[in-house]
Design an enzyme around this catalytic site. Structure first.
Site, PDB file in Angstrom:
ATOM      1  N   SER A  56      -0.647 -62.815  12.686  1.00 43.69           N
ATOM      2  CA  SER A  56      -1.230 -62.208  11.480  1.00 43.69           C
ATOM      3  C   SER A  56      -2.008 -61.024  12.081  1.00 43.69           C
ATOM      4  CB  SER A  56      -2.526 -63.079  10.797  1.00 43.69           C
ATOM      5  OG  SER A  56      -1.875 -64.017  10.227  1.00 43.69           O
ATOM      6  N   LYS A  85      -1.243 -57.716  10.376  1.00 42.93           N
ATOM      7  CA  LYS A  85      -1.960 -57.213   9.064  1.00 42.93           C
ATOM      8  C   LYS A  85      -2.699 -56.116   9.037  1.00 42.93           C
ATOM      9  CE  LYS A  85      -2.079 -61.778   6.648  1.00 42.93           C
ATOM     10  NZ  LYS A  85      -1.663 -62.969   7.437  1.00 42.93           N
ATOM     11  N   SER A  89      -7.402 -63.747   6.333  1.00 45.87           N
ATOM     12  CA  SER A  89      -5.958 -63.730   6.686  1.00 45.87           C
ATOM     13  C   SER A  89      -4.855 -64.061   5.648  1.00 45.87           C
ATOM     14  CB  SER A  89      -5.664 -64.481   8.010  1.00 45.87           C
ATOM     15  OG  SER A  89      -4.473 -64.160   8.652  1.00 45.87           O
TER      16      SER A  89
END
Length: 414
Positions: free
Chosen positions: A129, A132, A184
């Site tokens: 993640s 991101k 997230s």
């Protein structure tokens, strides 16, 4: 008998000499004790070109498609020669860093882009993640914070973690950024990607942005960080991306928010979301960051903090939660960085922007530091060159003065 003694003396002498050699040999040949705080020799760069093989089928390409080949590896390590080392690299005389389970990590100065210490900075790993942060950087550069987005059925049906978007909800880009970076949310990532033109277009924009700021190890395969064919990054690249992202007020605000009231939809009332980053409530001066995990990437982490006028950030890739939580490992590296920075050490590398879209123009270091190699800030003429020039100049001047005196003396004699 005397004859026997004479014959045995050489044998006895040879035995004594052999014994002395045996006794003293190992001591003479014994290696010197290792110099304290000197990292061990670098291991083979096993992930110089690609991340480790996947442990599941998440990177299997779709039917009729092929997995993309490895990204090219620059001939010279981006950020300085030592950024190509596979072992821990430290400033000269620096104490050893704390132990960490991370295969690769980078400790940077957020204001100058200087790399204070690192381990296998360009090792190619998976971001989970942490990608991101790249999506968020693309979003803040293209979408207005107050732009309203209505999620699609595909957006809300993503593999979670999820914020809890609904197709009957209406969310601003700023609200989705908070859901993306604090919790997230993969549904928030997909909705933002849809707003950027759809997932394929969003991934292309993410990769173009990575290339434009010099993140040459990075290729996004998904907007959320779920593993996909060709997914790749490095601790160096994510340090560079985070450095750029923290200059964007919308990003810095979202990662530094502990609690956020997220809008409801239909019969669902607004509800609070909380920041996943544990250091936000426990580490002095923590600015924010991002966590990540997949089976292939393992645990990944980025976070920054400000103390005593310094702003540092750390990236850890392919780490494990045992025997110490990854966030605690990050805190220990930040502590190490703040202690190290008090002595104003020479950086071991420099975050460098290579293309368009960066702060200081093509080939520039972040915030005006040295480019390419940390040696770039030194005088290319060199100390020896200036000394030779000075000596030659003094000789010429001395010869000129001596010649004038001789001419003057000759004139007086005449």
């Amino acid at each position: 008998m005397h004859s026997a003694i004479r014959r045995s003396l050489p044998v006895l002498l040879l035995a004594v000499l052999s014994g002395l050699v045996t006794l003293t040999g190992p001591a003479l040949a014994a290696p010197k004790p290792p110099t304290p705080n000197v990292p061990p020799p670098p291991p083979a760069c096993s992930n110089k070109h690609t991340p480790p093989p996947p442990v599941d089928t998440s990177e299997k390409p779709a039917p009729g498609q092929q997995s993309p080949g490895p990204l090219p590896v620059p001939e010279q390590p981006v950020g300085g020669e030592r950024m190509g080392d596979c072992a821990v690299v430290l400033p000269e005389g620096a104490p050893a860093p704390p132990q960490t389970t991370a295969v690769s990590w980078v400790l940077q100065d957020l204001d100058t882009g200087a790399v204070l210490a690192a381990r296998d900075a360009h090792s190619r790993q998976r971001p989970a993640s942490l990608i991101k942060t790249l999506l968020a950087l693309a979003v803040v550069k293209e979408l207005r914070p107050d732009q309203v987005i209505t999620p699609t059925a595909e957006d809300v049906s993503q593999e979670c973690t999820c914020v809890g978007l609904r197709t009957d909800g209406r969310y601003t880009v700023d609200q989705l950024l908070h859901g993306l970076l604090m919790h997230s949310g993969n549904d928030a990532a997909h909705a933002l990607a849809t707003a950027l033109g759809g997932v394929p277009a969003a991934v292309r924009k993410m990769n173009a942005l990575a290339a434009s700021i010099g993140a040459t190890d990075t290729r996004a395969a998904t907007p959320s960080g779920l593993d996909g064919p060709g997914m790749s990054t490095s601790a160096y690249d994510l340090s560079l991306i985070f450095n750029h992202a923290m200059k964007q007020p919308e990003f810095a605000k979202a990662v530094g928010t502990r609690q956020f009231e997220f809008p409801g939809a239909g019969d669902k009332p607004p509800f609070p979301i909380y920041n996943d980053n544990k250091l936000l409530s426990s580490y002095p001066g923590f600015l924010g960051g991002k966590t990540g995990f997949t089976d292939d990437a393992r645990h990944t982490y980025v976070g920054g903090a400000a103390q005593n006028g310094k702003r540092l950030a750390v990236v850890l890739l392919r780490a494990e939660q045992h025997p110490t939580r990854v966030s605690d490992q990050a805190a220990q590296l930040l502590d190490y960085g703040f202690a190290l920075s008090k002595s104003n050490p020479k950086p071991v590398g420099q975050l460098v922007s290579l293309g368009e879209g960066q702060d200081g123009g093509p080939g520039s270091a972040v915030n005006g530091g040295s480019t390419g190699s940390v040696k770039g800030a030194e005088d290319p003429f060199g100390v020896t060159g200036w000394i030779v020039t000075l000596v030659v100049t003094l000789i010429v001047i001395g010869g000129f003065i001596f010649g004038n005196r001789r001419k003057k003396a000759a004139a007086e004699e005449a």
